[in-house]
Design a protein around this motif. Sequence first.
Motif, PDB file in Angstrom:
ATOM      1  N   HIS A 421     -37.423  39.362  22.068  1.00 31.57           N
ATOM      2  CA  HIS A 421     -37.777  40.569  22.825  1.00 31.57           C
ATOM      3  C   HIS A 421     -38.181  41.693  21.863  1.00 31.57           C
ATOM      4  O   HIS A 421     -39.152  42.423  22.087  1.00 31.57           O
ATOM      5  CB  HIS A 421     -36.564  40.977  23.675  1.00 31.57           C
ATOM      6  N   ALA A 422     -37.424  41.809  20.773  1.00 29.71           N
ATOM      7  CA  ALA A 422     -37.678  42.870  19.784  1.00 29.71           C
ATOM      8  C   ALA A 422     -38.979  42.645  19.016  1.00 29.71           C
ATOM      9  O   ALA A 422     -39.485  43.561  18.363  1.00 29.71           O
ATOM     10  CB  ALA A 422     -36.498  42.958  18.810  1.00 29.71           C
ATOM     11  N   ALA A 423     -39.512  41.421  19.092  1.00 28.86           N
ATOM     12  CA  ALA A 423     -40.753  41.102  18.366  1.00 28.86           C
ATOM     13  C   ALA A 423     -41.937  40.909  19.299  1.00 28.86           C
ATOM     14  O   ALA A 423     -43.037  40.576  18.838  1.00 28.86           O
ATOM     15  CB  ALA A 423     -40.540  39.837  17.520  1.00 28.86           C
ATOM     16  N   THR A 424     -41.715  41.081  20.621  1.00 35.63           N
ATOM     17  CA  THR A 424     -42.811  40.852  21.572  1.00 35.63           C
ATOM     18  C   THR A 424     -42.878  41.975  22.628  1.00 35.63           C
ATOM     19  O   THR A 424     -43.734  42.847  22.550  1.00 35.63           O
ATOM     20  CB  THR A 424     -42.652  39.479  22.285  1.00 35.63           C
ATOM     21  N   ILE A 425     -41.930  41.959  23.554  1.00 32.99           N
ATOM     22  CA  ILE A 425     -41.999  42.893  24.691  1.00 32.99           C
ATOM     23  C   ILE A 425     -41.794  44.337  24.242  1.00 32.99           C
ATOM     24  O   ILE A 425     -42.533  45.239  24.648  1.00 32.99           O
ATOM     25  CB  ILE A 425     -40.952  42.497  25.757  1.00 32.99           C
ATOM     26  N   GLU A 426     -40.790  44.571  23.381  1.00 36.11           N
ATOM     27  CA  GLU A 426     -40.511  45.964  22.995  1.00 36.11           C
ATOM     28  C   GLU A 426     -41.648  46.561  22.154  1.00 36.11           C
ATOM     29  O   GLU A 426     -42.042  47.710  22.396  1.00 36.11           O
ATOM     30  CB  GLU A 426     -39.164  46.044  22.266  1.00 36.11           C
ATOM     31  N   PRO A 427     -42.214  45.819  21.195  1.00 35.47           N
ATOM     32  CA  PRO A 427     -43.391  46.383  20.509  1.00 35.47           C
ATOM     33  C   PRO A 427     -44.541  46.698  21.460  1.00 35.47           C
ATOM     34  O   PRO A 427     -45.213  47.726  21.311  1.00 35.47           O
ATOM     35  CB  PRO A 427     -43.780  45.277  19.518  1.00 35.47           C
ATOM     36  N   ALA A 428     -44.766  45.823  22.446  1.00 35.61           N
ATOM     37  CA  ALA A 428     -45.849  46.082  23.407  1.00 35.61           C
ATOM     38  C   ALA A 428     -45.600  47.394  24.147  1.00 35.61           C
ATOM     39  O   ALA A 428     -46.501  48.218  24.308  1.00 35.61           O
ATOM     40  CB  ALA A 428     -45.959  44.918  24.397  1.00 35.61           C
ATOM     41  N   ARG A 429     -44.363  47.593  24.593  1.00 30.54           N
ATOM     42  CA  ARG A 429     -44.016  48.847  25.288  1.00 30.54           C
ATOM     43  C   ARG A 429     -44.179  50.039  24.359  1.00 30.54           C
ATOM     44  O   ARG A 429     -44.716  51.080  24.731  1.00 30.54           O
ATOM     45  CB  ARG A 429     -42.562  48.795  25.760  1.00 30.54           C
ATOM     46  N   PHE A 430     -43.672  49.871  23.145  1.00 32.97           N
ATOM     47  CA  PHE A 430     -43.695  50.964  22.172  1.00 32.97           C
ATOM     48  C   PHE A 430     -45.129  51.426  21.905  1.00 32.97           C
ATOM     49  O   PHE A 430     -45.388  52.621  21.764  1.00 32.97           O
ATOM     50  CB  PHE A 430     -43.037  50.490  20.877  1.00 32.97           C
ATOM     51  N   LEU A 431     -46.040  50.462  21.836  1.00 34.18           N
ATOM     52  CA  LEU A 431     -47.439  50.788  21.536  1.00 34.18           C
ATOM     53  C   LEU A 431     -48.215  51.176  22.793  1.00 34.18           C
ATOM     54  O   LEU A 431     -49.420  51.412  22.728  1.00 34.18           O
ATOM     55  CB  LEU A 431     -48.116  49.598  20.846  1.00 34.18           C
TER      56      LEU A 431
END
Length: 509
Positions: A421-431
């Motif tokens: 999650h920390a390497a896929t979904i959360e970066p997507a949200r963050f960006l």
Amino acid sequence: MNSSRRQFLARSAVAGAAVVAGGTLAASSPTAALATVGTTRITALTGVTVIDVATGHRAKHQTVLISGDRIIAVGRHLPVPRGATELDLTGKFVIPGLADMHVHSLGDEHVSPPLYLANGLTTVREMAAPDPVVYDWRDRIDAGTLLGPRMVVAGQIIDGDPTLWDPNLLHVLVVNDEAGARAAVRQVKAEGADFVKVYSRLGPTAYRAILDEARRNGLTVHGHGPDQVSIQQVSNGGQRSIEHIHALALSVSSREAEVRRMQRAITIKTGDYNGWFRQVHPIEWIAANSFSRSRAADVFGLLRRNRTRVTPTLTMHNVLDRPDYTGLDPATAKYLSPDSIGTYQYVLENLYSANRPPEEVARQQQMWEYRQRFVRELFAHDVPILAGTDTGTPWMVPGFALHQELELLVGAGVTPRQALHAATIEPARFLGMSDDLGSVAPRKIADLVVLDADPLTDIRNTRKIHTVVTRGRVISPEARRRMLAGVEAAVQAPPAGPALAAGGCCGGH
Ligand SMILES: [Zn+2]
């Protein structure tokens, strides 16, 4: 939507157009979704198990249809359209493309970009590169003329005066007042930065001016929590991510007032990173031994509500806490140039290990246990976490390091799904790219990693990469082998010119 975000999306759109392959879709397309794709060629990944990182659900016997840079359909035993290129991947597992959210790329386009992609990284956040050539990479990758991951790039680090960085190692912008701080933000914006990177030695006045000037210029602020500024001020001030565990550790101590006073009293000479570590580590030791559950609930709750991301960079802490640990795996060391290895050795000996008394060596061994606990607590409080390595610091090999970070996150006690999650979904949200990235679903950008084994069963299976898809472009096992062989050759070749020689410099941080 701020302007860096608009620029980012505009660049992404250009890239999408550039990678669309030619070809004609068969007229008799069997699904409604396909009727809209026009004349682009379709690739079908068949027989795969698609992993939903949000839920941990495994969907078996799936077909993933890709057209241009997009996923156009995902479904069980979906028919393969006539004229499509079918890749039979029966028994394989598909996850979204991975992101390393904290890198300092080595300055050779024949090394870092292919290493990232070969390791399944389709996005990286560049946290200030030693060589501004990374702006050029970013733009060429987006234009489809250089193969590499999507790059979101920091400007030069902005630090206080005196800075931690030796100017011979890394050039940073040093500011000591409001006017200088505002000028530095405008400078990195003019140079092409996607966001502002702030650093540990900024004073409160300059720091506040950076946040304000960045806002006026449509840039976000990411980086270290400054020694002179509390985590609450950092989060409430709108800094969007906090890197590393150092500054955070102080905020969750029952002796917070005392350790913060000590932190504010730190003094260094220009470039004395080692001196900073020597002063910070005893303060952190006190904080670690006075960890307060109620302070953690307060501070982590604030980070969660403000959506302030934390990038723990365990891979970096692992080496910094235990410099005797020689993490360089012979299987991946061959992808580092002798120059990079020399730089890593220099950083390790001079910045990390030098002047470290025996009692500090013993304490830092125990600090590693604390870092792991700290990460468990962050996850337990639902603080949004970004996976990031600090690639560019010892002994990291670009791309490979992220798999180490995922393993360390799981070793700290989180589940493989949470690490992913920390390497896929959360970066997507963050960006701000949740509509485009972070899952294997129709209409998303086709950034995918095909694995030989299930990463939810064992996180080390993220290393078992079969195929990588980046914006719809398929990197087959054979192409991937060629990419890695190309890197191996490139790092042994003499530097091509002054630009490359300069790029070999410096561990970041
Ligand atoms: Zn860094």
